[in-house]
Design an enzyme around this catalytic site. Structure first.
Site, short mmCIF file in Angstrom:
data_model
loop_
_atom_site.label_atom_id
_atom_site.label_comp_id
_atom_site.label_asym_id
_atom_site.label_seq_id
_atom_site.Cartn_x
_atom_site.Cartn_y
_atom_site.Cartn_z
NE ARG A 171 -3.13 0.42 2.96
CZ ARG A 171 -4.17 1.03 3.11
NH1 ARG A 171 -5.32 0.22 2.76
NH2 ARG A 171 -4.76 2.06 3.75
NE ARG A 175 5.05 9.51 -4.50
CZ ARG A 175 4.58 9.99 -3.63
NH1 ARG A 175 5.02 10.49 -2.43
NH2 ARG A 175 3.35 9.61 -3.57
NE ARG A 248 -3.93 -5.06 15.98
CZ ARG A 248 -3.22 -5.57 17.24
NH1 ARG A 248 -3.84 -6.39 17.80
NH2 ARG A 248 -2.41 -4.75 17.91
NE ARG A 279 -2.49 6.51 12.41
CZ ARG A 279 -2.84 6.06 11.29
NH1 ARG A 279 -1.98 6.11 10.23
NH2 ARG A 279 -3.83 5.29 11.22
CD GLU A 299 -4.42 5.37 15.04
OE1 GLU A 299 -4.48 6.60 14.56
OE2 GLU A 299 -4.64 4.55 14.25
CE1 TYR A 347 -9.03 0.58 7.10
CE2 TYR A 347 -7.76 0.78 5.02
CZ TYR A 347 -8.15 1.32 6.47
OH TYR A 347 -7.87 2.51 6.92
CG ASP A 349 -8.40 3.91 1.13
OD1 ASP A 349 -8.39 3.77 2.36
OD2 ASP A 349 -7.71 3.70 0.09
N1 UDP Z 1 3.66 1.31 7.77
C1 UDP Z 1 4.87 0.88 8.40
N2 UDP Z 1 5.61 2.26 8.78
C2 UDP Z 1 4.95 3.66 8.75
C3 UDP Z 1 3.42 3.69 8.09
C4 UDP Z 1 3.09 2.36 7.58
O1 UDP Z 1 5.54 0.03 8.45
O2 UDP Z 1 5.54 4.48 9.25
C5 UDP Z 1 2.98 0.00 7.35
C6 UDP Z 1 2.21 -0.75 8.34
O3 UDP Z 1 2.34 -2.18 8.21
C7 UDP Z 1 0.59 -0.32 8.11
C8 UDP Z 1 1.11 -0.45 6.44
O4 UDP Z 1 2.26 0.26 6.39
O5 UDP Z 1 -0.20 -1.24 8.41
C9 UDP Z 1 -0.20 0.43 5.87
O6 UDP Z 1 -0.14 1.85 6.21
P1 UDP Z 1 -1.11 2.95 6.20
O7 UDP Z 1 -0.71 4.25 6.68
O8 UDP Z 1 -1.78 2.69 4.87
O9 UDP Z 1 -2.13 2.31 7.13
P2 UDP Z 1 -3.64 2.83 7.59
O10 UDP Z 1 -3.78 4.02 6.75
O11 UDP Z 1 -4.42 1.60 7.17
O12 UDP Z 1 -3.51 3.07 8.98
#
Ligand code: UDP
Length: 367
Positions: A171, A175, A248, A279, A299, A347, A349
């Protein structure tokens, strides 16, 4: 029959469907278990700041029809999500891009960065990644995996990176440009008046009953409408006959602080395993707020159990198979349709929920 449609759940799917059905002359009743509309996109004003009560929701889409659609109900600001990662007091830009590579290794060009990653990939010797750990190392190398991925992911999912599917990490963009925009989509922003106001406009003129648990009075409710659109948990509808689907969950600790700017950005990830939260959200920065105070939310990921808010479906083999069993029961229902994140155990968006709802509307009304 008093209503054409009973819509269970006043989240995005329910609100879009109710709006469109009403527009087509159908009589709709929306029932909602919680004391407010808007589901998990619900925002609440605190100290003049729109607080995202169920976690950060940043609207992003490449679907022009959906982008135009939401503008009927809200004006959007020009927010771009550029989160920062904090690992042991050092800051790194996300998603993984030239800024991150510079902060990590001091490399200044895309060629140098690519060489660094390639060298680490070679050392690890992974050809076909079998799990999240191997996928991450082969994508960005050992250093980024260890500092920015491993701890965060294990907190988020409550399990070892070697026991998680590679797809989760795909996901995230990687870049070789200096671009901190977390999303790849063409359009992005946050409703200026908050999501609650947007959903309120969708539901304008429609009968909505809050604090109403459909499942407690299922038979009575089903008797008042020709059709039911159920956006609650599919397993709950069937009384968990095959057992509960796993989720989860996350828990938020929200605080008002007497300062105007706590962290200078809407989202800071805490990537160390030892910090218990994943976060901190500083809500005012979603709307470029200039209020005297600020509101932050920490969170904490948590194990889900019945009675706790379900957030992320766990789409592993076991839960996917269980969902299929519920889906088979759902397909036997003439009157009830299952939709949205909880109804489809997926899940989504926000833009995908709206797109699904509009597709559903066109099919329902044979357009
Ligand atoms: N992830 C990570 N480090 C970060 C942010 C995300 O390893 O700093 C990984 C983590 O496994 C997470 C996944 O990337 O579940 C997807 O992140 P995203 O931010 O898309 O998660 P969401 O928006 O679903 O909270």
């Amino acid at each position: 029959m008093k209503y054409d449609y009973l819509i269970v759940g006043a989240g995005l799917f329910g609100a879009v469907f109710a709006h469109e059905a009403t527009k087509r002359g159908k009589r709709c009743l929306v029932v909602e278990k919680r004391g407010h509309i808007a589901g998990n996109v619900y925002t609440e004003e605190v100290e003049g700041i729109q607080v995202h009560k169920y976690g950060a929701h940043i609207f992003h889409t490449s679907n022009e029809e959906v982008w135009q659609y939401v503008h009927r109900f809200a004006s959007f600001n020009h927010f771009i999500n550029s989160p920062v990662a904090n690992y042991k007091g050092r800051l790194y830009n996300l998603p993984f891009n030239m800024n991150t590579f510079y902060q990590m290794w001091g490399v200044k060009t895309p060629t140098e960065a690519a060489q660094k990653i390639e060298a680490q990939r070679k050392t690890a010797g992974i050809t076909e990644p079998k799990n999240l750990e191997e996928q991450a190392i082969s994508l960005v190398g050992e250093d980024i995996y260890r500092i920015l991925i491993k701890g965060y992911t294990e907190k988020q999912w409550g399990r070892d990176c070697r026991d998680l599917p590679a797809s989760i990490i795909r996901r995230l963009p990687v870049r070789f440009t200096f671009d901190n925009n977390y999303f790849r989509d063409r359009f992005q922003g946050i409703p200026e008046e908050g999501y609650t106001s947007m959903v309120e406009k969708m539901l304008e003129g429609i009968e909505v009953r809050l604090n109403t648990d459909f499942l407690k009075q299922k038979d009575e409710f089903e008797a008042v409408a020709d059709k039911v659109i159920f956006t609650g948990p599919i397993d709950a509808y069937f009384d968990y006959v095959h057992g509960a689907l796993n989720y989860r969950s996350v828990r938020f600790e929200t605080e008002i602080l007497p300062i105007s700017n706590y962290q200078g950005v809407a989202v800071v990830n805490y990537n160390e395993r030892e910090v218990p939260f994943t976060r901190i959200i500083e809500h005012k920065h979603f709307a470029f707020g200039t209020q005297e105070k600020t509101v932050i939310s920490r969170e904490y990921p948590s194990e889900w159990q019945l009675g706790v808010e379900p957030y992320y479906p766990v789409n592993d083999a076991q839960n996917t198979a269980l969902y299929e069993r519920y889906k088979a029961l759902a397909d036997l229902q003439d009157k009830v349709r299952f939709a949205g994140r909880l109804g489809q155990y997926k899940y989504f968006d926000m833009d995908k929920v709206i797109a699904e709802a509009l597709t559903f509307v066109h099919a329902e009304f044979s357009e």
